[in-house]
Design an enzyme around this catalytic site. Structure first.
Site, PDB file in Angstrom:
ATOM      1  CB  THR A   1     -10.082  27.074  32.706  1.00 28.60           C
ATOM      2  OG1 THR A   1      -9.353  26.125  33.824  1.00 28.60           O
ATOM      3  CG2 THR A   1      -9.022  27.157  31.434  1.00 28.60           C
TER       4      THR A   1
ATOM      5  CD  GLU B   1      -9.017  26.197  28.009  1.00 30.54           C
ATOM      6  OE1 GLU B   1      -9.916  26.939  27.599  1.00 30.54           O
ATOM      7  OE2 GLU B   1      -8.824  25.188  28.803  1.00 30.54           O
TER       8      GLU B   1
HETATM    9  P1  ADP Z   1     -14.699  27.172  31.442  1.00 26.81           P
HETATM   10  O1  ADP Z   1     -14.318  26.285  29.982  1.00 26.81           O
HETATM   11  O2  ADP Z   1     -13.715  27.411  32.264  1.00 26.81           O
HETATM   12  O3  ADP Z   1     -16.069  27.007  31.709  1.00 26.81           O
HETATM   13  P2  ADP Z   1     -14.823  29.446  29.232  1.00 26.81           P
HETATM   14  O4  ADP Z   1     -15.416  30.690  29.262  1.00 26.81           O
HETATM   15  O5  ADP Z   1     -13.668  29.119  28.482  1.00 26.81           O
HETATM   16  O6  ADP Z   1     -14.840  28.675  30.661  1.00 26.81           O
HETATM   17  O7  ADP Z   1     -15.822  28.164  28.650  1.00 26.81           O
HETATM   18  C1  ADP Z   1     -15.899  27.802  27.245  1.00 26.81           C
HETATM   19  C2  ADP Z   1     -16.965  26.843  26.881  1.00 26.81           C
HETATM   20  O8  ADP Z   1     -18.196  27.385  27.069  1.00 26.81           O
HETATM   21  C3  ADP Z   1     -16.877  26.365  25.601  1.00 26.81           C
HETATM   22  O9  ADP Z   1     -15.843  25.259  25.543  1.00 26.81           O
HETATM   23  C4  ADP Z   1     -18.497  25.898  25.411  1.00 26.81           C
HETATM   24  O10 ADP Z   1     -18.722  24.775  25.971  1.00 26.81           O
HETATM   25  C5  ADP Z   1     -19.077  26.893  26.182  1.00 26.81           C
HETATM   26  N1  ADP Z   1     -19.598  27.746  25.007  1.00 26.81           N
HETATM   27  C6  ADP Z   1     -19.032  29.021  25.017  1.00 26.81           C
HETATM   28  N2  ADP Z   1     -19.734  29.774  23.892  1.00 26.81           N
HETATM   29  C7  ADP Z   1     -20.807  28.876  23.569  1.00 26.81           C
HETATM   30  C8  ADP Z   1     -21.925  28.790  22.812  1.00 26.81           C
HETATM   31  N3  ADP Z   1     -22.076  29.875  21.984  1.00 26.81           N
HETATM   32  N4  ADP Z   1     -22.845  28.097  22.566  1.00 26.81           N
HETATM   33  C9  ADP Z   1     -22.680  26.982  23.669  1.00 26.81           C
HETATM   34  N5  ADP Z   1     -21.565  26.743  24.392  1.00 26.81           N
HETATM   35  C10 ADP Z   1     -20.692  27.494  24.575  1.00 26.81           C
END
Ligand code: ADP
Length: 543
Positions: free
Chosen positions: A185, A331
């Protein structure tokens, strides 16, 4: 009584063999550091993966050992995906945009034995090489003619490594639950955490991704993944494309280049492109400046951050492209919800359809959702009640790599706590209102920073916006809008605040606006709110 069906393991090598046999002539087009346009077929790709699998075995690796990549999206990276996982090793994709101390932490924590690296990232590894002493060697992803001078120890050229290997390889008969890939992550809080995917989770995720209301890939599609192979397996695209027989167009180092992406879409006839909102901002800006429309493109899948309404509208009205918003996390492999149209909602007005498209989407079969209050009670799906979002399913992590115990991230009844706050409406459309740690609490009520950002992005003077909570003597916290102005514009504070009127509840409107030259971003291009809150730690609202 048990069913009487074969217990054939779900293995990544089976996708490779299927793609090669049924779609052997399908093309893979790549931009690479050493070739502006490389083109070959699925059959050639899988042959070379088998050659690489033979080479990996000769390096003396044991099943389960980690092999890292530090590379852009191109055909060699795809070959590594199949060779490493298929041969029983774990493909650890490392994000080259990470800061050096994060790179060191991740490579050491994963205990990577070999690193496959694009020539342009060799200097990055040279700078940290004395801190990653357990890495046995480096394979540079190029041919002998383009090998860089380097101070790295034990360096091999990729093309030389596989040149004399056989394209015959007996993929091992692995347990489908064995580890196939590892991705950390981005670590916006604390050290990055490793998510360890399995063959089974990867295949189920690829099947689900290929459903018509999800990514919906078919052998007629031409797919441009602008989401990096080093970030959550490019949302599963390396697997779902080969499974479906879709032509792949890899942009290599041209990820953020609007002009190059537009040219690739036009010349290769791309029908589906995938990426985070920032990437499409660059593409749309280029198209608008150059007076181009994206003729072949039918749909884009945009996720990783909330998609601004104005972006969905521009794709729809100017380019006739359907935007499918997606939500997920590292995750979760990462797909959890996709926003595809649902039967029964055809008669909505264009405006209501746009509003609906700003939501994160409906849960895919295989990923259960629930929202709960502070006491863990399930909340109704009425589109109004919001609470902590939990997920469960066969491609959701059960724990983190080498972090004992999942108590902090999972509930006692086995759900993963996403850290997002969301609503779910009666049609099953989920909308993210915030990350738990970004929520703004004003007078005991929550204000959605995402909605405030999304709204103001519709103003032509705004290039990028973030909203953070700042301490307030009366309301505990109030929203502060931080804006990067669009080039050549000069929107004022009062103009931007007035823009909110009638679009959000009056008490949501930020108390003030601050203009900055740029916003801090994480390595995956998301706004780093922690950093921004630090930047404005001494800020006080005007009286
Ligand atoms: P990290 O958690 O390490 O920043 P991730 O790519 O796993 O990397 O990020 C996931 C997070 O990104 C989600 O938990 C959410 O907060 C945000 N996210 C992903 N897609 C969306 C979306 N369509 N709208 C709003 N937030 C989003």
């Amino acid at each position: 009584m048990q069913g009487l069906m074969m217990n054939t393991p779900l293995l990544i090598s089976a996708i490779a063999e299927h793609g090669s046999r049924f779609h052997g002539e399908r093309e893979i087009v790549s931009v690479t550091g050493d070739n502006p346009r490389h083109c070959y077929t699925f059959r050639q790709a899988i042959n070379r993966s088998r050659q690489l699998a033979n080479a990996l075995d000769n390096l003396g690796l044991d099943h389960g050992d980690r092999v890292a990549t530090l590379a852009w999206n191109d055909y060699r990276h795809l070959e590594i995906y199949y060779a490493v996982s298929g041969a029983g090793y774990v493909c650890h994709t490392v994000n080259p945009r990470l800061f050096p101390d994060q790179l060191i932490y991740i490579i050491n924590h994963a205990e990577d034995r070999w690193i496959f690296v694009d020539a342009m990232f060799v200097p990055l590894l040279e700078k940290i090489s004395e801190h990653i002493k357990d890495v046995e060697g480096f394979v540079v992803l190029t041919d002998a003619a383009h090998m860089p001078e380097t101070s790295l120890p034990n360096v091999i050229c990729y093309e030389t490594l596989i040149a004399d290997e056989s394209a015959e390889y007996a993929w091992p008969d692995l347990d489908e639950n064995s580890a196939s890939a590892l991705c950390y992550t981005s670590g916006t809080t604390g050290d990055p955490k490793g998510v360890l995917y399995s063959h089974r989770s990867t295949i189920l995720h690829a099947y689900a991704g290929n459903a018509p209301d999800a990514l919906g890939l078919s052998s007629n599609d031409v797919v441009l993944p602008v989401v990096p192979l080093f970030h959550v397996n490019a949302w599963g695209i390396p697997y779902s494309t080969i499974m479906a027989g879709s032509k792949i167009v890899f942009p290599g180092p041209k990820m953020g280049d609007g002009e190059a992406l537009c040219e690739l879409i036009e010349s290769e006839g791309v029908t589906l492109a995938l990426g985070v909102p920032t990437v499409w901002l660059a593409l749309l800006q280029y198209c608008s400046k150059a007076g181009k429309t994206l003729g072949s493109l039918q749909r884009t899948v945009i996720g990783g951050a909330a998609v601004p309404r104005s972006m969905i509208q521009e794709f729809r009205d100017v380019h006739n492209v359907e935007v499918r918003q997606g939500w997920g996390m590292t995750e979760m492999s990462p797909l959890g919800t996709i926003n595809a149209q649902k039967a029964g909602l055809e008669s909505l007005s264009d405006d209501d359809k746009l509003d609906l498209a700003t939501k994160a989407g409906r849960g895919m079969f295989g990923c259960e959702l629930r929202i709960v209050d502070d006491d863990g009670n399930s909340l109704p799906w009425d589109g109004v009640a919001y609470g902590a979002l939990h997920v469960r399913g066969p491609w959701v992590c059960s724990d983190y790599f080498k972090l004992d115990g999942s108590a902090e991230s999972h509930t006692e009844d086995g759900w993963f706590e996403t850290g997002d706050v969301a609503t779910i409406d009666a049609n099953g459309f989920m909308a993210i209102t915030d990350r738990t740690k970004d929520v703004i609490k004003s007078g005991g009520e929550w204000i959605s920073s995402i909605e405030l950002e999304n709204t103001v992005m519709g103003h032509e003077g705004v290039a990028e916006a973030a909203v953070i909570g700042v301490a307030h003597p009366k309301w505990t916290e109030r929203p502060l809008l931080v804006v990067v102005r669009a080039a050549g514009t000069n929107a004022t504070r009062d103009e931007l605040l007035a823009y909110y009127e009638g679009k959000v509840a009056g008490w949501w409107i930020p108390n003030d606006v601050q203009f900055v030259d740029e916003l801090p971003h994480t390595a995956t291009g998301k706004i780093k709110k922690i950093e921004l809150r630090k930047q404005f730690a001494d800020y006080a609202f005007p009286d």
